[in-house]
Design a protein around this motif. Sequence first.
Motif, mmCIF file in Angstrom:
data_model
loop_
_atom_site.group_PDB
_atom_site.id
_atom_site.type_symbol
_atom_site.label_atom_id
_atom_site.label_comp_id
_atom_site.label_asym_id
_atom_site.label_seq_id
_atom_site.Cartn_x
_atom_site.Cartn_y
_atom_site.Cartn_z
ATOM 1 N N GLY A 310 0.827 -1.209 0.000
ATOM 2 C CA GLY A 310 0.000 0.000 0.000
ATOM 3 C C GLY A 310 0.854 1.249 0.000
ATOM 4 N N VAL A 311 0.363 2.286 -0.663
ATOM 5 C CA VAL A 311 1.024 3.594 -0.659
ATOM 6 C C VAL A 311 0.018 4.630 -0.179
ATOM 7 C CG1 VAL A 311 2.014 5.438 -2.067
ATOM 8 C CG2 VAL A 311 2.678 3.074 -2.478
ATOM 9 N N MET A 312 0.445 5.442 0.788
ATOM 10 C CA MET A 312 -0.381 6.537 1.296
ATOM 11 C C MET A 312 0.326 7.857 1.009
ATOM 12 S SD MET A 312 -1.447 4.878 4.993
ATOM 13 C CE MET A 312 -2.929 5.847 5.216
ATOM 14 N N TYR A 313 -0.386 8.773 0.393
ATOM 15 C CA TYR A 313 0.126 10.128 0.177
ATOM 16 C C TYR A 313 -0.632 11.068 1.112
ATOM 17 C CZ TYR A 313 3.566 10.719 -3.531
ATOM 18 O OH TYR A 313 4.750 10.775 -4.235
ATOM 19 N N LEU A 314 0.104 11.895 1.849
ATOM 20 C CA LEU A 314 -0.497 12.798 2.822
ATOM 21 C C LEU A 314 -0.028 14.229 2.585
ATOM 22 C CD1 LEU A 314 0.686 10.031 4.431
ATOM 23 C CD2 LEU A 314 -0.772 10.977 6.215
ATOM 24 N N ASP A 315 -0.971 15.143 2.651
ATOM 25 C CA ASP A 315 -0.654 16.563 2.533
ATOM 26 C C ASP A 315 -1.320 17.269 3.704
ATOM 27 O OD1 ASP A 315 0.459 18.657 0.529
ATOM 28 O OD2 ASP A 315 -1.475 19.467 1.164
ATOM 29 N N LEU A 316 -0.556 18.057 4.452
ATOM 30 C CA LEU A 316 -1.114 18.737 5.618
ATOM 31 C C LEU A 316 -2.099 19.814 5.188
ATOM 32 C CD1 LEU A 316 2.013 19.110 7.920
ATOM 33 C CD2 LEU A 316 0.463 17.174 7.648
ATOM 34 N N ASP A 317 -3.181 19.936 5.934
ATOM 35 C CA ASP A 317 -4.187 20.947 5.636
ATOM 36 C C ASP A 317 -3.828 22.269 6.320
ATOM 37 O OD1 ASP A 317 -5.569 19.001 4.251
ATOM 38 O OD2 ASP A 317 -6.821 18.451 5.966
ATOM 39 N N HIS A 318 -3.771 23.346 5.531
ATOM 40 C CA HIS A 318 -3.518 24.696 6.050
ATOM 41 C C HIS A 318 -2.158 24.835 6.737
ATOM 42 C CE1 HIS A 318 -7.698 25.279 5.087
ATOM 43 N NE2 HIS A 318 -8.088 24.375 5.962
ATOM 44 N N PHE A 319 -1.173 24.092 6.245
ATOM 45 C CA PHE A 319 0.165 24.207 6.840
ATOM 46 C C PHE A 319 0.729 25.615 6.664
ATOM 47 C CE2 PHE A 319 4.813 23.952 6.095
ATOM 48 C CZ PHE A 319 5.204 23.580 7.356
ATOM 49 N N LYS A 320 0.432 26.237 5.535
ATOM 50 C CA LYS A 320 0.966 27.576 5.264
ATOM 51 C C LYS A 320 0.535 28.578 6.326
ATOM 52 C CE LYS A 320 1.412 30.947 1.496
ATOM 53 N NZ LYS A 320 1.006 32.114 2.275
ATOM 54 N N GLU A 321 -0.662 28.374 6.877
ATOM 55 C CA GLU A 321 -1.146 29.296 7.908
ATOM 56 C C GLU A 321 -0.246 29.256 9.149
ATOM 57 O OE1 GLU A 321 -5.187 28.470 8.749
ATOM 58 O OE2 GLU A 321 -5.862 28.728 6.664
ATOM 59 N N VAL A 322 0.259 28.082 9.475
ATOM 60 C CA VAL A 322 1.163 27.971 10.628
ATOM 61 C C VAL A 322 2.446 28.752 10.365
ATOM 62 C CG1 VAL A 322 2.516 26.379 12.044
ATOM 63 C CG2 VAL A 322 0.217 25.746 11.306
ATOM 64 N N ASN A 323 3.024 28.573 9.185
ATOM 65 C CA ASN A 323 4.229 29.321 8.830
ATOM 66 C C ASN A 323 3.977 30.817 8.849
ATOM 67 O OD1 ASN A 323 6.276 27.448 8.539
ATOM 68 N ND2 ASN A 323 5.823 27.021 6.399
ATOM 69 N N ASP A 324 2.845 31.239 8.301
ATOM 70 C CA ASP A 324 2.560 32.676 8.181
ATOM 71 C C ASP A 324 2.268 33.324 9.519
ATOM 72 O OD1 ASP A 324 2.920 32.428 5.494
ATOM 73 O OD2 ASP A 324 0.785 32.367 4.981
ATOM 74 N N THR A 325 1.612 32.612 10.418
ATOM 75 C CA THR A 325 1.204 33.212 11.699
ATOM 76 C C THR A 325 2.210 32.991 12.817
ATOM 77 O OG1 THR A 325 -0.078 31.228 12.256
ATOM 78 C CG2 THR A 325 -1.234 33.017 11.116
ATOM 79 N N LEU A 326 2.864 31.841 12.823
ATOM 80 C CA LEU A 326 3.787 31.513 13.921
ATOM 81 C C LEU A 326 5.255 31.532 13.507
ATOM 82 C CD1 LEU A 326 1.845 28.555 15.602
ATOM 83 C CD2 LEU A 326 1.755 30.997 16.154
ATOM 84 N N GLY A 327 5.527 31.539 12.203
ATOM 85 C CA GLY A 327 6.917 31.562 11.745
ATOM 86 C C GLY A 327 7.406 30.195 11.303
ATOM 87 N N HIS A 328 8.533 30.217 10.598
ATOM 88 C CA HIS A 328 9.056 28.977 10.023
ATOM 89 C C HIS A 328 9.594 28.015 11.080
ATOM 90 C CE1 HIS A 328 8.600 29.949 5.799
ATOM 91 N NE2 HIS A 328 8.953 31.196 6.089
ATOM 92 N N ASP A 329 10.077 28.538 12.212
ATOM 93 C CA ASP A 329 10.538 27.630 13.272
ATOM 94 C C ASP A 329 9.380 26.785 13.794
ATOM 95 O OD1 ASP A 329 13.089 28.552 13.048
ATOM 96 O OD2 ASP A 329 12.987 29.914 14.764
ATOM 97 N N ALA A 330 8.224 27.420 13.938
ATOM 98 C CA ALA A 330 7.044 26.673 14.370
ATOM 99 C C ALA A 330 6.615 25.687 13.297
ATOM 100 C CB ALA A 330 5.903 27.638 14.687
ATOM 101 N N GLY A 331 6.751 26.103 12.031
ATOM 102 C CA GLY A 331 6.429 25.190 10.938
ATOM 103 C C GLY A 331 7.321 23.972 10.950
ATOM 104 N N ASP A 332 8.612 24.192 11.199
ATOM 105 C CA ASP A 332 9.541 23.059 11.278
ATOM 106 C C ASP A 332 9.192 22.154 12.456
ATOM 107 O OD1 ASP A 332 10.881 23.981 9.080
ATOM 108 O OD2 ASP A 332 12.582 24.815 10.184
ATOM 109 N N ALA A 333 8.852 22.770 13.595
ATOM 110 C CA ALA A 333 8.479 21.974 14.773
ATOM 111 C C ALA A 333 7.233 21.141 14.484
ATOM 112 C CB ALA A 333 8.239 22.897 15.976
ATOM 113 N N LEU A 334 6.299 21.709 13.730
ATOM 114 C CA LEU A 334 5.096 20.972 13.369
ATOM 115 C C LEU A 334 5.432 19.778 12.482
ATOM 116 C CD1 LEU A 334 2.044 20.570 13.208
ATOM 117 C CD2 LEU A 334 1.998 22.244 11.345
#
Length: 443
Positions: A310-334
């Motif tokens: 089996g192959v599963m492809y996953l894309d995070l929903d609204h990930f860009k909002e985390v980067n835009d509101t909390l910064g890239h460090d928070a995005g990396d932590a996520l």
Amino acid sequence: MSNTSKVKILVVDDRKENLLAMDKLLKPLGAEVRKADSGEAALSEVLNHQFAVILLDVQMPGMDGFECATLLHSNKQTANIPIIFVTAINKDQAYVNKGYKAGAVDYLPKPIVPEILLGKVKVFLQLEQQRLELEDVTRQLRWISRKNKLLLDCASEGIVGLDNDGKVSFINPAACALLGGTEESLLEKHISQFMYASNDDDPMTSWDSSGMKENCLQNGGNFQMASDLWRQSEGSFPAELSAAALVNEKKQVQGAVLVFNDITERKKLEDQLTRMAKYDNLTGLANRALFKEFLQMSLARSERRKKNTGVMYLDLDHFKEVNDTLGHDAGDALLVSVANRLQECVRDGDMVARLGGDEFAIVLDDVAEPQDAKTIAEKILEQFAIPHDLSGEMRKVGTSIGIATSSHSGDDPDALIKAADDAMYVAKKAGRNGYRMAHELRE
């Protein structure tokens, strides 16, 4: 330039037509041009070749040019390879400074002006040629000069002199330290007591009848190889070994000088670079290249066992909002938190990979029924319902999942990946934070 066949250029670009065009443009320089279609492939090339200069595209899927340059620049073995960025995008000073910070020595804007390209690259080829010529001179001094000169020039390396019977006739302090003995304890010892000299690990019974002697004579008086050497008290260590035949005025071989280095640290570095070429630097997950390798192996196993992959492809929903509101460090932590949760949801034999950005993939190895993949998808969605702690800020991020199995989508890796990717986009369009099975979309 002389000996240009020894000088190599690495061109890195994800577009095949760009690689072919650069190859053609660089042809007048007479150097060997090697090509890589990704940052990961470039790291693999650097493991196996010495390059005069790297022409590196910036925009590439997966590992981009800046990340690739940063990885090369952060390692002692590759930090001094000149990198010229080749790019057709953003030319403002902040962007340029980012490239120089990553380790670049210059920029070449697209479309390439051939005269500028050849002029800049030629400078680095000349520097590399000078370095190679210096190495040639050093090699001649080390391997062809008589034993006393070798001892003086190579005092920091392990040096052992052998007579034709294969017994140690002299040994320097570095060799004593590496072999774990004193000069008195090692002199007159037979070579077979601490070294295996041939590819099939047969002990060298004497220098005069050894394969190494024949190799020396066939290669102009010297021979290089890798071998495990044995310390008297601490076991073996990997070594890079060179042998130079001692020849008298009548051109008769009278023994040999062996020079060796402990390459334990170098092998560790090679292992580290290999890991960089196979694993995502942020999350520690497999990267795209290793994901596809594992998928191919899993499909082969499934065919033999009459099971599913089996192959599963996953894309995070609204990930860009985390980067835009909390910064890239928070995005990396996520991303790191997501990686950890995904690994908790799969079995030991499965593989979780980060393909780039906020895109992940999972190979489900040896799946009994497609329904099992649904069970894992539901487990993942349960985990994603729990907020992530991003340095005190709690954020819940959903994911859209596409699932394909070999029993329904075939055993071709690319077709299976595409089916899972397509299903993921259907899940995203259907409202996000859910999953879709590829075969159900066709029913």
